[in-house]
Design an enzyme around this catalytic site. Structure first.
Site, PDB file in Angstrom:
ATOM      1  N   GLU A 135       0.825  -1.007  -0.139  1.00 29.74           N
ATOM      2  CA  GLU A 135       0.437   0.208   0.235  1.00 29.74           C
ATOM      3  C   GLU A 135       1.068   1.298  -0.089  1.00 29.74           C
ATOM      4  O   GLU A 135       0.204   2.414  -0.224  1.00 29.74           O
ATOM      5  CB  GLU A 135      -0.606   0.071   1.388  1.00 29.74           C
ATOM      6  CG  GLU A 135      -1.907  -1.626   1.150  1.00 29.74           C
ATOM      7  CD  GLU A 135      -2.972  -1.627   0.104  1.00 29.74           C
ATOM      8  OE1 GLU A 135      -2.518  -0.281  -0.589  1.00 29.74           O
ATOM      9  OE2 GLU A 135      -3.542  -1.681   0.067  1.00 29.74           O
ATOM     10  N   HIS A 138       1.581   2.059  -4.162  1.00 36.28           N
ATOM     11  CA  HIS A 138       0.738   2.370  -4.382  1.00 36.28           C
ATOM     12  C   HIS A 138       0.525   4.354  -3.689  1.00 36.28           C
ATOM     13  O   HIS A 138       0.693   5.185  -4.311  1.00 36.28           O
ATOM     14  CB  HIS A 138      -0.531   2.437  -3.453  1.00 36.28           C
ATOM     15  CG  HIS A 138      -0.936   0.655  -4.356  1.00 36.28           C
ATOM     16  ND1 HIS A 138      -1.003   0.927  -5.520  1.00 36.28           N
ATOM     17  CD2 HIS A 138      -1.933  -0.453  -3.797  1.00 36.28           C
ATOM     18  CE1 HIS A 138      -1.223  -0.311  -6.160  1.00 36.28           C
ATOM     19  NE2 HIS A 138      -1.892  -1.038  -4.779  1.00 36.28           N
ATOM     20  N   CYS A 145       1.948  -5.159 -10.245  1.00 33.01           N
ATOM     21  CA  CYS A 145       3.605  -5.859 -11.175  1.00 33.01           C
ATOM     22  C   CYS A 145       3.015  -6.611 -10.983  1.00 33.01           C
ATOM     23  O   CYS A 145       2.339  -7.541 -10.388  1.00 33.01           O
ATOM     24  CB  CYS A 145       4.989  -5.767 -10.225  1.00 33.01           C
ATOM     25  SG  CYS A 145       6.005  -5.691 -10.644  1.00 33.01           S
ATOM     26  N   CYS A 150       7.268 -10.015  -6.448  1.00 28.27           N
ATOM     27  CA  CYS A 150       7.388  -8.640  -6.462  1.00 28.27           C
ATOM     28  C   CYS A 150       6.179  -7.835  -5.379  1.00 28.27           C
ATOM     29  O   CYS A 150       5.152  -8.814  -5.167  1.00 28.27           O
ATOM     30  CB  CYS A 150       7.455  -8.251  -7.517  1.00 28.27           C
ATOM     31  SG  CYS A 150       7.239  -5.454  -7.393  1.00 28.27           S
ATOM     32  N   CYS A 169      10.187  -5.199  -6.752  1.00 29.11           N
ATOM     33  CA  CYS A 169      11.415  -5.624  -7.995  1.00 29.11           C
ATOM     34  C   CYS A 169      12.256  -4.546  -8.366  1.00 29.11           C
ATOM     35  O   CYS A 169      11.846  -3.589  -8.167  1.00 29.11           O
ATOM     36  CB  CYS A 169      10.486  -6.575  -8.294  1.00 29.11           C
ATOM     37  SG  CYS A 169       9.797  -5.271  -9.768  1.00 29.11           S
ATOM     38  N   CYS A 172      10.194  -1.928 -10.304  1.00 32.56           N
ATOM     39  CA  CYS A 172       9.651  -1.187  -9.063  1.00 32.56           C
ATOM     40  C   CYS A 172       9.929  -0.348  -8.590  1.00 32.56           C
ATOM     41  O   CYS A 172      10.073   1.328  -7.420  1.00 32.56           O
ATOM     42  CB  CYS A 172       8.699  -2.130  -8.291  1.00 32.56           C
ATOM     43  SG  CYS A 172       7.386  -2.566  -9.105  1.00 32.56           S
TER      44      CYS A 172
HETATM   45 ZN   LIG Z   1      -2.984  -2.871  -4.779  1.00 34.45          ZN
HETATM   46 ZN   LIG Z   2       8.218  -5.346  -9.019  1.00 29.48          ZN
END
Ligand SMILES: [Zn+2]
Ligand SMILES: [Zn+2]
Length: 184
Positions: A135, A138, A145, A150, A169, A172
């Site tokens: 979260e 986000h 992903c 990840c 990952c 990300c």
């Molecule tokens: Zn989510």
């Molecule tokens: Zn990722």
């Protein structure tokens, strides 16, 4: 700074574990984690849906957002222990709103007992950390992903949560780094 605050009754040790893990990880972005005061659940009774016996997740975000603004936090994470849902979904483990810089996670469905299994504090802690990292990702602009390991992989069920690692990952993490630099 990232603010982590319990809402209602939540095991304190679990919140501490989340704060420690998130704090260690985000330290590399020179971000500190502050433990916020517990927020009472009572003012959020309008989030409660008696037909579903669940709470509508998004109702909690504006209040958390205000708490964060007061402290100039870059993200606020509420940690709860009630069953959350969103319209169109049977349940959610948590949700985030990047424009409010706020997120919530619930440990309600993270307990092994919920699935008829034996209590396991280590497993519960791992799951709570993963959902918190997800979260917060986000809030900092990351999307879901495809990499199942990840932490930004979408958890359809607790099995997905158990399969992923608590880390972003490579791609990300690169995106996270850029997002945090740009937003200063
Ligand atoms: Zn989510
Ligand atoms: Zn990722």
């Amino acid at each position: 700074m990232i603010l982590v605050s319990p809402i209602g009754n939540v095991d304190e040790w679990l919140v501490e574990e989340v704060v420690d893990f998130v704090g260690d990880y985000y330290y590399r972005f020179s971000m500190k984690v502050k433990r916020g005061p517990a927020v009472p659940l009572r003012p959020f009774l309008k989030a409660y849906n008696p037909y579903r016996n669940q709470y509508l997740g998004r109702i909690f975000l504006p209040t958390l957002s205000l708490m964060g603004k007061r402290l100039k936090a870059r993200a606020v994470l509420g940690v709860m222990d009630v069953d959350l849902y969103e319209e169109g979904l049977n349940f959610i483990f948590g949700l985030a709103n990047p424009s409010l810089k706020a997120a919530v996670v619930s440990i309600y469905r993270l307990r092994p007992e919920f699935y008829g299994e034996r209590p396991n504090e280590g497993l519960l802690m791992e799951r709570a950390i993963k959902e918190a990292m997800h979260e917060l990702g986000h809030v900092f602009g990351l999307e879901h992903c495809l990499n199942v390991r990840c932490v930004m992989h979408f958890s359809n069920s607790i099995y997905d949560t158990d399969l992923k690692t608590p880390f972003y990952c490579f791609s990300c993490e690169e995106k996270l780094r850029r997002n945090l630099e740009v937003k200063g």
